[in-house]
Design an enzyme around this catalytic site. Structure first.
Site, PDB file in Angstrom:
ATOM      1  N   HIS A 239       0.856  -1.194   0.000  1.00  0.00           N
ATOM      2  CA  HIS A 239       0.000   0.000   0.000  1.00  0.00           C
ATOM      3  C   HIS A 239       0.888   1.240   0.000  1.00  0.00           C
ATOM      4  O   HIS A 239       1.854   1.297   0.748  1.00  0.00           O
ATOM      5  CB  HIS A 239      -0.885  -0.025   1.258  1.00  0.00           C
ATOM      6  CG  HIS A 239      -1.907   1.062   1.292  1.00  0.00           C
ATOM      7  ND1 HIS A 239      -1.603   2.367   1.606  1.00  0.00           N
ATOM      8  CD2 HIS A 239      -3.236   1.038   1.039  1.00  0.00           C
ATOM      9  CE1 HIS A 239      -2.702   3.095   1.551  1.00  0.00           C
ATOM     10  NE2 HIS A 239      -3.708   2.314   1.209  1.00  0.00           N
ATOM     11  N   CYS A 277      -3.925   2.324  -4.643  1.00  0.00           N
ATOM     12  CA  CYS A 277      -4.839   3.165  -3.865  1.00  0.00           C
ATOM     13  C   CYS A 277      -4.923   4.526  -4.553  1.00  0.00           C
ATOM     14  O   CYS A 277      -3.983   5.323  -4.486  1.00  0.00           O
ATOM     15  CB  CYS A 277      -4.333   3.291  -2.428  1.00  0.00           C
ATOM     16  SG  CYS A 277      -5.347   4.401  -1.428  1.00  0.00           S
ATOM     17  N   HIS A 304      -7.860   0.115  -3.939  1.00  0.00           N
ATOM     18  CA  HIS A 304      -8.644   0.997  -3.067  1.00  0.00           C
ATOM     19  C   HIS A 304      -9.117   2.162  -3.918  1.00  0.00           C
ATOM     20  O   HIS A 304      -8.287   2.840  -4.531  1.00  0.00           O
ATOM     21  CB  HIS A 304      -7.752   1.616  -1.977  1.00  0.00           C
ATOM     22  CG  HIS A 304      -7.369   0.672  -0.892  1.00  0.00           C
ATOM     23  ND1 HIS A 304      -6.553   1.053   0.156  1.00  0.00           N
ATOM     24  CD2 HIS A 304      -7.686  -0.621  -0.667  1.00  0.00           C
ATOM     25  CE1 HIS A 304      -6.384   0.033   0.973  1.00  0.00           C
ATOM     26  NE2 HIS A 304      -7.058  -0.998   0.500  1.00  0.00           N
ATOM     27  N   ASP A 360     -12.775   2.914  -0.738  1.00  0.00           N
ATOM     28  CA  ASP A 360     -11.926   3.282   0.395  1.00  0.00           C
ATOM     29  C   ASP A 360     -12.529   4.515   1.065  1.00  0.00           C
ATOM     30  O   ASP A 360     -12.898   5.472   0.398  1.00  0.00           O
ATOM     31  CB  ASP A 360     -10.510   3.572  -0.109  1.00  0.00           C
ATOM     32  CG  ASP A 360      -9.500   3.568   1.016  1.00  0.00           C
ATOM     33  OD1 ASP A 360      -9.819   3.050   2.106  1.00  0.00           O
ATOM     34  OD2 ASP A 360      -8.379   4.079   0.818  1.00  0.00           O
ATOM     35  N   HIS A 361     -12.614   4.448   2.347  1.00  0.00           N
ATOM     36  CA  HIS A 361     -13.154   5.538   3.173  1.00  0.00           C
ATOM     37  C   HIS A 361     -14.522   5.978   2.647  1.00  0.00           C
ATOM     38  O   HIS A 361     -15.040   5.439   1.673  1.00  0.00           O
ATOM     39  CB  HIS A 361     -12.203   6.750   3.213  1.00  0.00           C
ATOM     40  CG  HIS A 361     -10.830   6.378   3.682  1.00  0.00           C
ATOM     41  ND1 HIS A 361      -9.775   7.237   3.632  1.00  0.00           N
ATOM     42  CD2 HIS A 361     -10.339   5.240   4.199  1.00  0.00           C
ATOM     43  CE1 HIS A 361      -8.682   6.641   4.094  1.00  0.00           C
ATOM     44  NE2 HIS A 361      -9.016   5.423   4.442  1.00  0.00           N
ATOM     45  N   TYR A 378     -14.465   5.288   8.080  1.00  0.00           N
ATOM     46  CA  TYR A 378     -15.172   4.061   7.699  1.00  0.00           C
ATOM     47  C   TYR A 378     -16.645   4.060   8.114  1.00  0.00           C
ATOM     48  O   TYR A 378     -17.119   3.115   8.722  1.00  0.00           O
ATOM     49  CB  TYR A 378     -14.435   2.833   8.263  1.00  0.00           C
ATOM     50  CG  TYR A 378     -13.131   2.598   7.523  1.00  0.00           C
ATOM     51  CD1 TYR A 378     -13.086   1.757   6.417  1.00  0.00           C
ATOM     52  CD2 TYR A 378     -11.974   3.251   7.898  1.00  0.00           C
ATOM     53  CE1 TYR A 378     -11.906   1.573   5.714  1.00  0.00           C
ATOM     54  CE2 TYR A 378     -10.777   3.078   7.196  1.00  0.00           C
ATOM     55  CZ  TYR A 378     -10.769   2.232   6.106  1.00  0.00           C
ATOM     56  OH  TYR A 378      -9.608   2.048   5.398  1.00  0.00           O
TER      57      TYR A 378
HETATM   58  C1  DNO Z   1      -6.584   3.587   5.575  1.00  0.00           C
HETATM   59  C2  DNO Z   1      -5.895   2.471   4.997  1.00  0.00           C
HETATM   60  C3  DNO Z   1      -4.532   2.181   5.572  1.00  0.00           C
HETATM   61  C4  DNO Z   1      -4.093   0.870   5.016  1.00  0.00           C
HETATM   62  C5  DNO Z   1      -2.729   0.461   5.392  1.00  0.00           C
HETATM   63  C6  DNO Z   1      -2.318  -0.720   4.552  1.00  0.00           C
HETATM   64  O1  DNO Z   1      -7.750   3.619   5.560  1.00  0.00           O
HETATM   65  O2  DNO Z   1      -5.907   2.537   3.621  1.00  0.00           O
HETATM   66  O3  DNO Z   1      -4.597   2.086   6.953  1.00  0.00           O
HETATM   67  O4  DNO Z   1      -4.932  -0.119   5.495  1.00  0.00           O
HETATM   68  O5  DNO Z   1      -1.842   1.482   5.234  1.00  0.00           O
HETATM   69  O6  DNO Z   1      -1.220  -1.319   5.092  1.00  0.00           O
END
Ligand code: DNO
Length: 404
Positions: A239, A277, A304, A360-361, A378
């Site tokens: 990531h 991401c 993501h 993501d989020h 989240y």
């Molecule tokens: C946040 C996430 C990060 C991710 C880590 C992966 O929402 O995208 O916390 O899980 O960095 O290792």
């Protein structure tokens, strides 16, 4: 793409029942209660699998644990200090246990001390909802005046310094404590909640570790892990740094295309891959998302999707997490490029042609605004809105381009 959802385990305020109702096809989870460096036992993995596979009333949910996010890389491994050899051995054992349990996609990151960072977890939006924001001036206030990091001033431009000084003078005490809390208290991904004193101590331990050295530690880690992962059929996916630039004087080595190129080329294996991401990479204007997808294509094992809006095109910069189809990026083009990669894999007959993705989020909207607890970033409704929008785009593109 397989539509997945991050679930934090039985303490997650969103139940598996709700996850099923969101229409997802798979789950992303981690054993957050196991400390970094320790072994993930077969029993603990099986327990989480069972939790995911069942509704709260005990009947089958139809969901599986598809992706581990994250199998955390310990600070000792990143620094090559203390127990790091033991931790590497434990990491391999955890991978073996995961493979034996049928879980083969494993996300990790290599950010020293702090995982992802935001200065404001509830930035007010004109809609009345809230979003997470990273404000570089607030961050400078934190770094220079609250953390009081030696040498911090030198890391900011004269203009930023001036703004930070002004903002610090005007900042109410409550805002200062919130800032400290937001930055060091640990967002999802990190297991620890740190105090300012602990952060200072962690930083001291990185005094002698340059960017170059940390990049070497990453390739050392991969040389120890990737051969085992490859044998086990595991696909590791790194990531990116979030945000993708150095903070608190700490080196960061997974922020740009060239950072990734370096460790992907050094150990060329399907097991050495990328978590693409869009939000993390997208916080730098010089990260071209479509070029990144093109460059890493066959190594993207996990996706993501979220969109950030930057205040400026400088690096570093301030940004906030916009709606999934907004922000400074072309989400439709990004999804089209990822679907194209899937089609290419299908043609090649690759078993992993379907790439797991998750919204993501999410912004906090409607009842999210009343929620207590749960992980910042989240919320259930905000994420569900994001997923629904992304799903719509995906469906339309698949229909038009591939007749699916
Ligand atoms: C946040 C996430 C990060 C991710 C880590 C992966 O929402 O995208 O916390 O899980 O960095 O290792």
């Amino acid at each position: 793409m397989k539509q997945t959802w991050r679930w934090f385990g039985p303490n997650d305020p969103t139940s598996i029942d709700a996850v099923v109702q969101a229409g997802v096809e798979g789950v992303v989870s981690s054993l957050h209660h196991v400390n970094s460096g320790e072994v993930w036992s077969m029993e603990e993995i099986a327990k989480r699998q069972q939790e995911i596979a069942h509704f709260t009333n005990g009947t089958p949910s139809g969901l599986e644990w598809d992706v581990v996010e994250s199998l955390v890389v310990s600070e000792d491994i990143k620094k090559q200090s203390g127990d790091f050899k033991k931790h590497l051995e434990n990491y391999r054992t955890s991978l073996k246990h995961l493979a034996e349990s049928g879980i083969t996609t494993v996300c990790y990151n290599f950010m020293p001390v702090i995982d992802w960072t935001r200065t404001d977890l509830a930035h007010n939006l004109p809609s009345g909802g809230t979003a997470m924001r990273f404000d570089i001036v607030d961050f400078a206030v934190f770094d220079i005046f609250l953390l009081e990091r030696p040498g911090a001033r030198e890391d900011f431009s004269p203009e930023l310094l001036e703004s930070a000084e002004r903002r610090h003078t005007e900042m109410p005490e409550a805002k200062k404590s919130a800032l400290v809390q937001n930055i060091v208290a640990g967002l999802p991904g990190s297991n620890e909640k740190l105090t300012l004193a602990q952060v200072r101590e962690h930083l001291r331990q990185y005094d002698h570790i340059s960017r170059e050295q940390l990049a070497r530690h990453l390739t050392d880690f991969l040389s120890e892990i990737i051969p085992a992962a490859e044998r086990l059929g595991i696909r590791m996916c790194c990531h990116p740094d979030d945000p993708p630039f150095a903070l608190m004087g700490l080196p960061r080595v997974t922020s740009t295309a060239s950072d990734y190129r370096r460790f992907l080329d050094m150990i060329d294996s399907p097991a050495n891959g990328v978590t693409f991401c869009s939000g993390s990479f997208g916080a730098r204007h010089d990260n071209d998302l479509l070029d990144l997808i093109d460059g890493f294509a066959d190594k993207i094992h996990f996706v993501h999707l979220r969109a950030v809006r930057r205040d400026t095109d400088s690096v570093p910069c301030s940004f906030f997490e916009d709606e999934h189809l907004a922000g400074d990026m072309d989400m439709v083009a990004v999804m089209a490029a990822l679907l194209h990669e899937e089609a290419r894999r299908r043609e090649e007959g690759r078993a992993d042609h379907q790439i797991p993705m998750r919204p993501d989020h999410g912004q906090d909207i409607i009842d999210d605004l009343k929620r207590e607890g749960g992980q910042p970033g989240y919320p259930v409704i905000g994420r569900l809105k994001g997923l629904a929008e992304l799903r719509g785009v995906m469906k339309a593109l698949q229909h038009v381009e591939y007749g699916l």
